[in-house]
Design a protein around this motif. Structure first.
Motif, PDB file in Angstrom:
ATOM      1  N   LYS A   1      -3.089  -3.704  -4.354  1.00  0.00           N
ATOM      2  CA  LYS A   1      -2.874  -2.944  -5.583  1.00  0.00           C
ATOM      3  C   LYS A   1      -1.747  -1.930  -5.396  1.00  0.00           C
ATOM      4  CE  LYS A   1      -7.048  -4.701  -6.471  1.00  0.00           C
ATOM      5  NZ  LYS A   1      -7.220  -5.992  -7.188  1.00  0.00           N
ATOM      6  N   SER A   2      -0.909  -1.766  -6.406  1.00  0.00           N
ATOM      7  CA  SER A   2       0.051  -0.667  -6.428  1.00  0.00           C
ATOM      8  C   SER A   2      -0.663   0.603  -6.896  1.00  0.00           C
ATOM      9  CB  SER A   2       1.230  -1.002  -7.332  1.00  0.00           C
ATOM     10  OG  SER A   2       2.020  -2.030  -6.751  1.00  0.00           O
ATOM     11  N   ILE A   3       0.020   1.750  -6.748  1.00  0.00           N
ATOM     12  CA  ILE A   3      -0.657   3.037  -6.847  1.00  0.00           C
ATOM     13  C   ILE A   3       0.096   3.989  -7.775  1.00  0.00           C
ATOM     14  CG2 ILE A   3      -1.455   5.061  -5.550  1.00  0.00           C
ATOM     15  CD1 ILE A   3      -2.870   2.435  -4.846  1.00  0.00           C
ATOM     16  N   LEU A   4      -0.663   4.714  -8.620  1.00  0.00           N
ATOM     17  CA  LEU A   4      -0.134   5.848  -9.367  1.00  0.00           C
ATOM     18  C   LEU A   4      -1.043   7.041  -9.093  1.00  0.00           C
ATOM     19  CD1 LEU A   4       1.850   7.067 -11.441  1.00  0.00           C
ATOM     20  CD2 LEU A   4       0.263   6.352 -13.238  1.00  0.00           C
ATOM     21  N   LEU A   5      -0.458   8.117  -8.543  1.00  0.00           N
ATOM     22  CA  LEU A   5      -1.230   9.277  -8.130  1.00  0.00           C
ATOM     23  C   LEU A   5      -0.945  10.471  -9.027  1.00  0.00           C
ATOM     24  CD1 LEU A   5      -0.542   8.981  -4.299  1.00  0.00           C
ATOM     25  CD2 LEU A   5      -2.696   8.427  -5.442  1.00  0.00           C
ATOM     26  N   GLU A   6      -1.985  11.087  -9.575  1.00  0.00           N
ATOM     27  CA  GLU A   6      -1.823  12.368 -10.249  1.00  0.00           C
ATOM     28  C   GLU A   6      -1.401  13.404  -9.197  1.00  0.00           C
ATOM     29  OE1 GLU A   6      -2.049  15.393 -13.219  1.00  0.00           O
ATOM     30  OE2 GLU A   6      -1.863  13.202 -13.322  1.00  0.00           O
ATOM     31  N   LYS A   7      -0.511  14.308  -9.585  1.00  0.00           N
ATOM     32  CA  LYS A   7      -0.073  15.319  -8.614  1.00  0.00           C
ATOM     33  C   LYS A   7      -1.213  16.305  -8.329  1.00  0.00           C
ATOM     34  CE  LYS A   7      -0.016  18.570 -11.753  1.00  0.00           C
ATOM     35  NZ  LYS A   7      -1.187  19.415 -11.738  1.00  0.00           N
ATOM     36  N   PRO A   8      -1.239  16.943  -7.123  1.00  0.00           N
ATOM     37  CA  PRO A   8      -0.428  16.597  -5.959  1.00  0.00           C
ATOM     38  C   PRO A   8      -0.900  15.273  -5.362  1.00  0.00           C
ATOM     39  CG  PRO A   8      -2.069  18.223  -5.342  1.00  0.00           C
ATOM     40  CD  PRO A   8      -2.187  18.029  -6.816  1.00  0.00           C
ATOM     41  N   PRO A   9       0.023  14.454  -4.852  1.00  0.00           N
ATOM     42  CA  PRO A   9      -0.375  13.125  -4.382  1.00  0.00           C
ATOM     43  C   PRO A   9      -1.220  13.145  -3.119  1.00  0.00           C
ATOM     44  CG  PRO A   9       1.924  13.561  -3.847  1.00  0.00           C
ATOM     45  CD  PRO A   9       1.466  14.690  -4.731  1.00  0.00           C
TER      46      PRO A   9
END
Length: 238
Positions: A83-91
């Motif tokens: 899976k690719s990833i999208l992180l809410e800040k802070p990562p």
């Protein structure tokens, strides 16, 4: 071709992600995992566990709106599952964790993105200006906060929050400055006041960029009036 995305965490940040996802045709939200079962997931598929998300072959990418201390471990587990990833800040909580995320991104050839949504509020013509070494900028961010209300739950613990007002609010505007001025190469932060150790409520400082430009900044949660502005000067532009 659209991307099938699963969302982890359906609090305030998670709902903002849903709003953004629903505004694009390229991303399809196929389900949500929220550990707090008392929260209503609206009309989205609700995963019963984190493992169910990992095992779902339909999921191309995962957006994480969870506490910072959990993100690195979960993101690595997701990349191992393709899976690719999208992180809410802070990562993440440290440079070591950031290096670890990059390492696994390279190993598994997966994309990692960080959600810093305020950068898209700038007018397009601003990005066409090339700021030179003579550039000097000032950044002011005032976001009033009732301290006891803001610093509660995971935010009241430096080990889980990863910082205070600069990390969670000021970073959006530092990100905007970095997009305009280039790569930051040095930081000097002074005048820091803390709610408690590791959780700042006021920061002043100077950031220098690779093109020679300099930014002075002030970030505070103590002032009563809200204000966000960045002013950039060079020979020809303001």
């Amino acid at each position: 071709m659209s991307i099938n995305l699963a969302l982890i965490g359906y609090g305030a940040a998670g709902k903002q992600h849903v709003e953004a996802i629903n505004s694009t045709e390229e991303v399809n939200l196929i389900g949500v995992f929220e550990q707090d079962k008392t929260k209503r997931i609206d009309n989205y598929k609700s995963y019963s566990s984190w493992q169910d998300v990992l095992d779902d072959p339909k999921v191309d990418a995962i957006a994480f709106c969870v506490q910072p201390q959990f993100k690195t471990k979960m993101a690595i587990e997701a990349m191992k599952k393709g899976k690719s990833i999208l992180l809410e800040k802070p990562p993440c909580l440290s440079e070591k964790e950031l290096d670890e995320l990059i390492e696994y991104s390279n190993i598994y050839n997966k994309v990692i993105g960080v959600m810093l949504q305020h950068r898209y509020q700038l007018p397009k013509e601003v990005f066409d200006i090339e700021w030179g070494p003579e550039t000097i900028a000032t950044l002011e961010v005032s976001r009033p906060r009732e301290m006891k209300r803001y610093f509660r739950s995971w935010r009241e613990n430096p080990n889980s929050a990863g910082g205070g007002i600069t990390t969670h609010i000021g970073i959006h505007y530092i990100d905007i400055a970095s997009i305009l001025l280039g790569k930051p190469v040095s930081f000097l932060f002074e005048g820091i006041r803390n709610y408690q150790y590791g959780l700042d409520i006021r920061t002043a400082g100077i950031i220098k960029f690779s093109n020679g430009s300099v930014l002075t900044l002030a970030v505070t949660a103590e002032a009563k009036k809200r204000n966000e502005r960045i002013i950039i000067y060079d020979r020809d532009n303001v």
